[in-house]
Design a protein around this motif. Structure first.
Motif, PDB file in Angstrom:
ATOM      1  N   VAL A  21      -1.615  -7.949   3.515  1.00 38.23           N
ATOM      2  CA  VAL A  21      -2.413  -7.549   2.348  1.00 38.23           C
ATOM      3  C   VAL A  21      -1.570  -7.828   1.112  1.00 38.23           C
TER       4      VAL A  21
ATOM      5  N   GLU B  87      -3.846  -4.300  -2.767  1.00 42.01           N
ATOM      6  CA  GLU B  87      -3.660  -2.942  -2.246  1.00 42.01           C
ATOM      7  C   GLU B  87      -4.640  -2.018  -2.942  1.00 42.01           C
TER       8      GLU B  87
ATOM      9  N   ALA C 136      -8.225  -3.830  -0.075  1.00 47.19           N
ATOM     10  CA  ALA C 136      -7.429  -4.144   1.123  1.00 47.19           C
ATOM     11  C   ALA C 136      -8.332  -4.316   2.341  1.00 47.19           C
TER      12      ALA C 136
END
Ligand code: ACM
Length: 509
Positions: A427, A432, A436
């Motif tokens: 990721v 994030e 994600a």
């Protein structure tokens, strides 16, 4: 052994002491797990000559279905008796892989190394993959790998708890799957007159005809074998670019009248499909036909590196009819037809990230290869993504900066080491948070311009694929700690007959 499991499971608790197992190994399990246990029995018979027998009670190994576990997850307790719990066949398959890793490397032997009994350390393991897409890509177009070779690779993927094998079935240099309605694709498109020797930039050719393809029965064998290992095959039809082998077979699909032959040089052909009704129908038909050969599989519709020079010159009427201002928009016509053929069949579609440069259905999964930024852009736009960024995940790049590395697509010092691979963030930092969940996972690419046989495929794949497997399983941690486990893991690869690249080598084996 407990200390060298790879990929590292999520939680491992040593219980102390050992249990003694011997052949015949007794197993009890619900009937739905017959297939996984048959595969395990075949593996143990081949590796150590053991028999696995099913019993109703009193088994040394009891398998239970536990619907509360996530797909692919498992609980493995080595004790007296030993138990495995999983909610699906993939989870059981992962548990049996981990179980074989708890035994000595001989349990991975490709040539039977007979043993009568085995002490196993008592342990409790709880494990689950973080990412559903733990992929490897194999280019069978530039060099062809036959069914047995691909089945062996599938086994190695399963040994690393990887989930998908993406097969790049066509390119300028060859078409590799027989389709009844389009016989010339393999009669003509599967054969080239010559192959480069050394690096393409050196300009030397071997002058030796080369080719090969999968017949329907071959594909059926691949599909059946992959199912036993819970590896999903992902066939790719790469169009409208990378089409020179197609155009050699069916010149009427071209923009130009000049006759073409299957490409004999590496690199990107300028010759692409014309946006004619016939060529658009062709794409829909071949994508549908390939999907039918791989039941249930997601299908990759290519879309990378499509030069637009021919369209600029010859496709002006198509551009005018659609109100296009940029010839790249033409690619969207092909993507739409390919994706519609898949939607009719209830299949998911994937495409290389360039497909986003033209109108594209947001349900298409983007395989982001040019860089991490493409993965970020795709997820922000609303696509699910598979990270395949070339800078760390193209295993046709040299293994090190050492000029003695075998010829690779890169030139020294450009390279990707196994340590680099271990540092991949599946990721990307920019995704994030809520986005994600758009990242399905990651994929390692084995392009084969410079990989002509299995020994060299092993060398380019391993140990980078071992590092990748742990990254994409989601348990990567300290590089130093991983290295120690990797050293032990190489003994398993030795037993399995894998000609991996030694960790500190600069030269070919
Ligand atoms: C690619 O490497 N052209 C996907």
């Amino acid at each position: 052994m407990i200390d060298d499991l790879l990929p590292r499971p999520r939680a491992v608790v040593a219980l102390g002491g050992t249990v003694q197992w011997a052949s015949p190994l007794t197993v009890s399990a619900p009937a739905r797990f017959d297939g996984e246990l048959d595969t395990f029995a075949r593996d143990l018979r081949r590796a150590v000559g053991w028999r696995v027998v099913r019993v109703a009670r009193g088994a040394a190994l009891r398998v239970d279905e536990d619907a509360s576990l996530a797909p692919g997850a498992y609980r493995l307790v080595v004790d007296d008796p030993s138990t495995i719990a999983a909610s699906d066949g993939a989870g059981l398959s992962h548990a049996l892989t981990t179980l074989r890793q708890l035994a000595p490397a001989s349990w991975w032997s490709a040539v039977t190394a007979p043993a009568t009994s085995q002490a196993l350390a008592r342990v409790r393991i709880e494990d689950a993959p973080r990412f559903a897409w733990r992929g490897v890509h194999l280019d069978v177009a530039r060099h062809f790998f036959d069914v047995d070779e691909v089945c062996r690779l599938i086994d190695l993927l399963a040994a690393h708890r990887l989930s998908h094998l993406h097969l790049h079935l066509n390119d300028d240099q060859g078409w590799r799957v027989a389709l009844r309605a389009w016989p010339r694709l393999t009669e003509v498109g599967a054969w080239r007159a010559s192959t480069p020797i050394g690096h393409a930039e050196d300009g030397r050719d071997d002058g030796v005809p080369y080719g090969g393809y999968y017949r329907e029965a071959d594909v059926a064998r691949l599909v059946a074998h992959a199912a036993t290992r819970h590896v999903t095959l992902v066939p790719e039809v790469d169009l409208p670019g990378h089409a020179q082998a197609v155009l050699a077979a069916y010149p009427a699909l071209a923009n130009v009248a000049e006759p073409l032959s299957v490409a004999t040089r590496w690199g990107i052909s300028p010759h692409v499909l014309a946006p004619s009704p016939g060529a658009l129908d062709f794409v829909a038909e071949v994508v549908g036909a390939v999907a039918d050969l791989f039941p249930g599989s997601p299908v990759h519709v290519g879309g990378d590196e499509c030069p637009t020079d021919e369209w600029s010159e010859h496709a002006r009427p198509t551009m005018a009819a659609h109100g296009f201002t940029d010839p790249r928009q033409i690619q969207g016509l092909f993507s739409a037809r390919a994706i519609a053929a898949l939607r009719e069949r209830g299949r998911e579609a994937l495409a290389w990230d360039e497909a986003m440069d033209a109108p594209l259905d947001l349900a298409t999964i983007i395989v982001a290869w040019r860089d991490v930024g493409r993965a970020v852009a795709a997820a922000r736009r609303g696509h699910d993504v598979v990270l395949a960024a070339q800078q760390r995940l193209y295993f046709d790049w040299a293994n090190s900066a050492d000029p003695r590395e075998p010829v690779a697509i890169t030139r020294p010092p450009q390279c990707t080491t196994w340590e680099d691979v271990y540092g991949v963030a599946v990721v990307p930092e920019a995704l994030e948070g809520p986005l994600a969940s758009r990242v399905r996972g990651a994929q390692a690419q084995l392009w084969t311009e410079y990989i002509a046989d299995v020994a060299h495929l092993d060398y380019m794949a391993f140990p980078r694929l071992a590092a990748f497997a742990e990254v994409v399983w989601g348990t990567a941690g300290s590089l130093t700690e991983f290295r120690a486990r990797l050293v032990s893991h190489l003994a398993r690869l030795d037993a399995a007959g894998v000609s991996y690249r030694p960790l500190d080598a600069g030269e070919a084996p």
